[in-house]
Design a protein around this motif. Structure first.
Motif, PDB file in Angstrom:
ATOM      1  N   VAL A 183       2.953  -1.636   4.203  1.00  0.00           N
ATOM      2  CA  VAL A 183       2.785  -0.194   4.065  1.00  0.00           C
ATOM      3  C   VAL A 183       4.173   0.426   3.943  1.00  0.00           C
ATOM      4  O   VAL A 183       5.056   0.148   4.758  1.00  0.00           O
ATOM      5  CB  VAL A 183       2.039   0.403   5.278  1.00  0.00           C
ATOM      6  N   ASP A 233       3.923  -2.560   8.881  1.00  0.00           N
ATOM      7  CA  ASP A 233       3.763  -1.111   8.860  1.00  0.00           C
ATOM      8  C   ASP A 233       5.129  -0.429   8.830  1.00  0.00           C
ATOM      9  O   ASP A 233       5.738  -0.181   9.864  1.00  0.00           O
ATOM     10  CB  ASP A 233       2.964  -0.651  10.086  1.00  0.00           C
ATOM     11  N   LEU A 270       0.867  -1.180   0.000  1.00  0.00           N
ATOM     12  CA  LEU A 270       0.000   0.000   0.000  1.00  0.00           C
ATOM     13  C   LEU A 270       0.898   1.223   0.000  1.00  0.00           C
ATOM     14  O   LEU A 270       1.723   1.396   0.901  1.00  0.00           O
ATOM     15  CB  LEU A 270      -0.893   0.027   1.247  1.00  0.00           C
ATOM     16  N   LYS A 322      -2.998   4.700   5.136  1.00  0.00           N
ATOM     17  CA  LYS A 322      -2.405   3.376   4.924  1.00  0.00           C
ATOM     18  C   LYS A 322      -2.426   2.540   6.208  1.00  0.00           C
ATOM     19  O   LYS A 322      -2.861   1.388   6.209  1.00  0.00           O
ATOM     20  CB  LYS A 322      -0.974   3.530   4.400  1.00  0.00           C
ATOM     21  N   THR A 323      -1.954   3.135   7.305  1.00  0.00           N
ATOM     22  CA  THR A 323      -1.927   2.417   8.571  1.00  0.00           C
ATOM     23  C   THR A 323      -3.341   2.177   9.087  1.00  0.00           C
ATOM     24  O   THR A 323      -3.619   1.151   9.728  1.00  0.00           O
ATOM     25  CB  THR A 323      -1.103   3.197   9.610  1.00  0.00           C
ATOM     26  N   LEU A 366      -3.001   4.570  -3.122  1.00  0.00           N
ATOM     27  CA  LEU A 366      -4.110   5.248  -2.461  1.00  0.00           C
ATOM     28  C   LEU A 366      -4.158   6.717  -2.847  1.00  0.00           C
ATOM     29  O   LEU A 366      -3.128   7.345  -3.132  1.00  0.00           O
ATOM     30  CB  LEU A 366      -3.972   5.145  -0.934  1.00  0.00           C
TER      31      LEU A 366
END
Length: 265
Positions: free
Chosen positions: A188, A156, A39, A47-48, A205
Motif C-alpha cells: 500500500v 502498509d 494498491l 487500501k489498509t 482504487l
C-alpha cells in the motif's frame, strides 16, 4: 501463473450508531504467486482495510476471499513504522513473533541468524535499534516478518517515514529480499513512482467505497527501481495512473516523492 489469493464480490460495511458505512463494494482481485502488487488510491479509499481483510483481521460483509494458504499463520504484516523494541537487541526483536506464537525452536533461531547474515545485518544483530539507521531498522522489521515463513507479505506504507534517498535504498532492499525469498507481496502506497518501480502490477482504487478501477502491468524492465524509473514508458504509465485518481488527491499522491509529472495532457 498460480493464483494464491482471490477476492470475489467483496463488500465491507461498518456498522455504527449513526448507521451503515460502506468501505468496500464489489471488489474483485486476483493475486498471483511470486508477484509484487501495489494498491494505490485516494486517501481514505480503503487500501489498509483491504490489507486487514487479507490478514484475516476483518471479515467481509459480503463476497468471498479464497487463498491457497492459512490466513492465520501464513500472512506477514509490515507496518509504517518498524515497531522494534529499543530494549531488545536486533536478534531478539527478530525472534519476537515466534515467541508470541509460542513456537520457537533451535532451528528457528538458526534461521533467524541465517536471514540476518544473508541480508547484511549479521554484524549488528546484538546491537539495539537506536544504534541502527532507519533503513537498517526497516530491513530488520522485514526479517522479523520473514522468520515466520509467510506465504504472502502485506506492506502498509513501510517507507513513508523515511527521507527520499533512504526510501529508494530501502525500497530496493525490500524488493530484492521479497524476490529472493520467492514470496508474494502487496504494497500500500500513496507514491505512484514507488508503486511502479517496486511492483509488478498496480491496482488503482476508486474513492470510498473502494472498488478496483484498473490494474496496470508495471514490468518495464528487470532492473533496479532506479532503472525502472528511467525506463521507456515509465512517464506514460505514471500519467495513466495519475489520471485514474481524483485530481483533488494530487498532493497526497506525490507525498514522499520528488517526481511530479511535467506532462499531464
Amino acid at each position: 501463473m498460480e493464483e494464491i489469493v482471490k477476492l470475489s464480490g467483496v463488500k465491507l460495511i461498518y456498522h455504527s450508531k449513526n448507521g451503515e458505512n460502506m468501505a468496500i463494494r464489489d471488489l474483485n482481485l486476483s493475486v498471483y504467486k511470486g508477484e509484487f502488487l501495489a494498491l494505490v488510491g485516494p486517501s481514505g479509499s480503503g487500501k489498509t482495510t483491504i490489507l486487514s481483510l487479507l490478514a484475516g483481521i476483518l471479515k467481509p460483509s459480503e463476497g468471498e476471499i479464497q487463498t491457497s494458504f492459512d490466513l492465520k499463520n501464513k500472512v506477514g504484516y509490515m507496518l509504517q513504522k518498524d515497531q522494534l523494541f529499543n530494549w531488545r537487541t536486533i536478534y531478539k526483536n527478530i525472534l519476537l513473533g515466534l515467541e508470541i506464537k509460542g513456537k520457537i525452536t533451535k532451528e528457528d533461531k538458526e534461521y533467524a541468524k541465517y536471514l540476518l547474515q544473508k541480508y547484511g545485518l549479521g554484524d549488528v544483530m546484538h546491537k539495539y535499534p537506536p544504534e541502527l539507521s532507519g533503513g537498517m531498522k526497516q530491513r530488520a522489521a522485514l526479517i522479523r516478518t520473514l522468520v515466520l515463513k509467510p506465504e504472502i507479505v502485506l506492506l502498509d506504507e513501510p517507507f513513508s517515514a523515511l527521507d527520499f534517498q533512504t526510501r529508494l535504498s530501502v525500497g530496493e532492499d525490500v524488493r530484492s529480499i521479497i524476490k529472493s525469498e520467492g514470496l508474494t507481496a502487496i504494497l500500500v502506497t500513496h507514491d505512484i513512482s514507488e508503486a511502479i518501480s517496486i511492483c509488478d502490477r498496480v491496482a488503482v482504487l476508486s474513492r470510498k467505497p473502494a472498488t478496483i478501477k484498473n490494474i496496470y502491468d508495471t514490468r518495464l524492465n528487470e532492473g533496479t527501481i532506479l532503472e525502472k524509473r528511467e525506463a521507456q514508458g515509465f512517464s506514460e504509465l505514471f500519467t495513466k495512473i495519475w489520471k485514474e485518481l481524483d485530481i483533488h488527491e494530487e498532493e497526497n499522491m506525490f507525498k514522499g516523492t520528488s517526481e511530479i509529472p511535467t506532462d499531464t495532457t
